[in-house]
Motif scaffolding. Structure first.
Motif, mmCIF file in Angstrom:
data_model
loop_
_atom_site.group_PDB
_atom_site.id
_atom_site.type_symbol
_atom_site.label_atom_id
_atom_site.label_comp_id
_atom_site.label_asym_id
_atom_site.label_seq_id
_atom_site.Cartn_x
_atom_site.Cartn_y
_atom_site.Cartn_z
ATOM 1 N N ASP A 4 0.836 -1.197 0.000
ATOM 2 C CA ASP A 4 0.000 0.000 0.000
ATOM 3 C C ASP A 4 0.874 1.252 0.000
ATOM 4 N N ALA A 5 1.814 1.309 -0.928
ATOM 5 C CA ALA A 5 2.764 2.416 -1.009
ATOM 6 C C ALA A 5 2.045 3.752 -1.081
ATOM 7 N N HIS A 6 2.602 4.726 -0.367
ATOM 8 C CA HIS A 6 1.997 6.051 -0.263
ATOM 9 C C HIS A 6 2.837 7.031 -1.066
ATOM 10 N N PHE A 7 2.169 7.768 -1.968
ATOM 11 C CA PHE A 7 2.846 8.746 -2.804
ATOM 12 C C PHE A 7 2.359 10.145 -2.471
ATOM 13 N N VAL A 8 3.202 11.124 -2.774
ATOM 14 C CA VAL A 8 2.833 12.531 -2.642
ATOM 15 C C VAL A 8 3.159 13.216 -3.964
ATOM 16 N N ALA A 9 2.139 13.777 -4.605
ATOM 17 C CA ALA A 9 2.345 14.556 -5.825
ATOM 18 C C ALA A 9 2.238 16.033 -5.463
ATOM 19 N N ARG A 10 3.147 16.827 -6.009
ATOM 20 C CA ARG A 10 3.176 18.263 -5.723
ATOM 21 C C ARG A 10 2.720 19.043 -6.959
ATOM 22 N N SER A 11 2.060 20.176 -6.724
ATOM 23 C CA SER A 11 1.555 20.980 -7.833
ATOM 24 C C SER A 11 1.717 22.459 -7.519
ATOM 25 N N ALA A 12 1.431 23.288 -8.520
ATOM 26 C CA ALA A 12 1.327 24.721 -8.271
ATOM 27 C C ALA A 12 0.142 24.961 -7.346
ATOM 28 N N ARG A 13 0.221 25.988 -6.533
ATOM 29 C CA ARG A 13 -0.863 26.293 -5.598
ATOM 30 C C ARG A 13 -2.133 26.635 -6.377
ATOM 31 N N GLY A 14 -3.203 25.949 -6.062
ATOM 32 C CA GLY A 14 -4.466 26.171 -6.751
ATOM 33 C C GLY A 14 -4.795 25.087 -7.749
ATOM 34 N N LEU A 15 -3.797 24.296 -8.143
ATOM 35 C CA LEU A 15 -4.034 23.219 -9.108
ATOM 36 C C LEU A 15 -4.220 21.859 -8.437
ATOM 37 N N GLU A 16 -4.297 21.853 -7.103
ATOM 38 C CA GLU A 16 -4.481 20.592 -6.397
ATOM 39 C C GLU A 16 -5.728 19.820 -6.863
ATOM 40 N N PRO A 17 -6.873 20.498 -7.116
ATOM 41 C CA PRO A 17 -8.052 19.736 -7.579
ATOM 42 C C PRO A 17 -7.825 19.040 -8.920
ATOM 43 N N GLN A 18 -7.151 19.729 -9.855
ATOM 44 C CA GLN A 18 -6.877 19.116 -11.160
ATOM 45 C C GLN A 18 -5.931 17.936 -11.022
ATOM 46 N N LEU A 19 -4.947 18.061 -10.141
ATOM 47 C CA LEU A 19 -4.005 16.971 -9.917
ATOM 48 C C LEU A 19 -4.707 15.770 -9.295
ATOM 49 N N ALA A 20 -5.546 16.009 -8.295
ATOM 50 C CA ALA A 20 -6.288 14.907 -7.673
ATOM 51 C C ALA A 20 -7.185 14.217 -8.698
ATOM 52 N N ALA A 21 -7.839 15.012 -9.552
ATOM 53 C CA ALA A 21 -8.717 14.435 -10.580
ATOM 54 C C ALA A 21 -7.925 13.584 -11.564
ATOM 55 N N GLU A 22 -6.718 14.029 -11.924
ATOM 56 C CA GLU A 22 -5.894 13.252 -12.852
ATOM 57 C C GLU A 22 -5.476 11.920 -12.229
ATOM 58 N N ILE A 23 -5.107 11.940 -10.951
ATOM 59 C CA ILE A 23 -4.718 10.710 -10.256
ATOM 60 C C ILE A 23 -5.868 9.704 -10.276
ATOM 61 N N LEU A 24 -7.069 10.184 -9.995
ATOM 62 C CA LEU A 24 -8.235 9.298 -9.979
ATOM 63 C C LEU A 24 -8.587 8.823 -11.383
ATOM 64 N N GLN A 25 -8.511 9.717 -12.356
ATOM 65 C CA GLN A 25 -8.845 9.342 -13.734
ATOM 66 C C GLN A 25 -7.879 8.291 -14.273
ATOM 67 N N ARG A 26 -6.624 8.392 -13.881
ATOM 68 C CA ARG A 26 -5.627 7.412 -14.308
ATOM 69 C C ARG A 26 -5.677 6.130 -13.480
ATOM 70 N N GLU A 27 -6.550 6.121 -12.477
ATOM 71 C CA GLU A 27 -6.715 4.958 -11.592
ATOM 72 C C GLU A 27 -5.392 4.564 -10.947
ATOM 73 N N LEU A 28 -4.687 5.574 -10.421
ATOM 74 C CA LEU A 28 -3.401 5.328 -9.777
ATOM 75 C C LEU A 28 -3.529 5.019 -8.294
ATOM 76 N N GLY A 29 -4.621 5.442 -7.678
ATOM 77 C CA GLY A 29 -4.768 5.171 -6.261
ATOM 78 C C GLY A 29 -5.899 5.955 -5.639
ATOM 79 N N SER A 30 -6.007 5.867 -4.320
ATOM 80 C CA SER A 30 -7.041 6.558 -3.547
ATOM 81 C C SER A 30 -6.448 7.801 -2.898
ATOM 82 N N ILE A 31 -7.108 8.930 -3.051
ATOM 83 C CA ILE A 31 -6.648 10.172 -2.443
ATOM 84 C C ILE A 31 -6.825 10.080 -0.925
#
Length: 362
Positions: A4-31
């Protein structure tokens, strides 16, 4: 490393929702958490190399350890070494190497730190405390940025953040940050941050057969990010009045092997395209903050909005990056209706991501 490896993706401030959506759309894991410039997620497939292909992420890391923020005083800095003692450093390196398809142990390490708020210590104090502790555990040299600058490229890169509540230690997966795209060899003034360009193309909802336009294409970042993410689109067209920008866009296009992008010199205020033939416009227009507007766009800014309205199909969409919401009044007068407004920060400067759809001109 647990399954159950835990990852942290970093983004520009304000783009966190788009990044979370991309992670879910790519089926990479659970936020598991969304914070300041960060999205934590627990991988469904811990060795899925898709985590290194996140387009809206500035960077991606394996979570090493979390603890309490040590506060504002320098006397608290030594307490950060506890993060190193809680980290299974060797297993993290092994996991990183598996993701990269690499078997070579990094010959050394470096640490990059950042924190929110005023402190009586600097980033180098934090980096040195944690870096020396990690190096002792891994029995490799530590490269201090304070005295030696940029580290050797084959050193393992660790990241430490202090957000006022929590201290987070992470290990970068890729040798260099994700936002440094291999294709982007040529730049011009005001060139767009690639993860932001990727977020703009996602917001535009580009689909099969669409004609996608950037009327002020600069170094081509928006078009290349769109073409790489949405090969199903019909065509990509980029225009700029600056020959230097077009040369940079052409060079980057070749590096990205994005052969379906058509580039041409033209005035953004009067483009050589028929009415109602563009499905998606994605653009970072020049409004004088970094790049001055030229030609018709400088002489009659309001006419540019009418030009966008002229080009869009009735079901078209425009996604633009604006320094302030002020230009929206002439956009409304031209018949472009805002359907999404989002404030983001780039290098500490606020800017606005705006989505518009055509209505009837006033």
């Amino acid at each position: 490393m647990r399954d159950d490896a835990h990852f942290v993706a970093r983004s520009a401030r304000g783009l966190e929702p788009q990044l979370a959506a991309e992670i879910l759309q790519r089926e990479l894991g659970s936020i598991t958490a969304v914070g300041h410039r960060s999205v934590h997620f627990r991988a469904w497939r811990p060795y899925d190399t898709g985590v290194t292909g996140l387009r809206t992420a500035d960077d991606v890391f394996l979570l090493a350890a979390r603890g309490r923020d040590v506060g504002t005083r320098k006397s608290g800095v030594p307490g950060l070494t506890e993060l190193a003692s809680k980290t299974d450093s060797a297993r993290l390196i092994q996991h990183r190497n598996t993701l990269l398809g690499n078997t070579v142990k990094p010959p050394g390490l470096e640490v990059s730190a950042s924190f929110l708020g005023r402190r009586s210590f600097n980033r180098y104090d934090v980096e040195d405390a944690v870096g020396n502790a990690l190096a002792a555990r891994l029995k490799v040299p530590y490269h201090p940025r304070r005295t030696k600058g940029a580290p050797p490229p084959d050193y393992a890169s660790w990241r430490l953040t202090l957000d006022g509540t929590e201290a987070t230690l992470m290990l970068r997966i890729t040798p260099r940050p994700l936002h440094r795209r291999p294709y982007k060899q040529a730049t011009v003034r005001g060139t767009l941050h690639p993860p932001l360009a990727a977020a703009m193309t996602r917001l535009a909802d580009i689909g099969r057969g669409h004609t996608v336009l950037d009327p002020c294409c600069g170094a081509g970042t928006v078009l290349i990010e769109a073409a790489l993410a949405h090969p199903e689109a019909g065509q990509y067209r980029g225009y700029d009045i600056d020959e230097t920008a077009l040369k940079a866009a052409s060079a980057n296009k070749r590096m990205a092997a994005a052969v379906r992008i058509h580039l041409e010199r033209a005035d953004a205020g009067r483009l050589p395209l028929p009415d109602g033939t563009v499905d998606r416009i994605v653009c970072n227009p020049p409004w004088g903050t970094q790049v001055e507007a030229k030609a018709r766009m400088a002489k009659a800014p309001a006419a540019w909005w009418r030009e966008l309205h002229r080009l869009l199909t009735p079901t078209g969409t425009a996604v633009l990056l604006l320094p302030t919401p002020t230009p929206l009044l002439p956009a409304l007068q031209a018949g472009l209706l805002p359907t999404h407004t989002q404030r983001i920060h780039l290098s500490g400067t606020p800017t606005y991501l705006i989505k518009l759809e055509p209505g009837n001109p006033r």
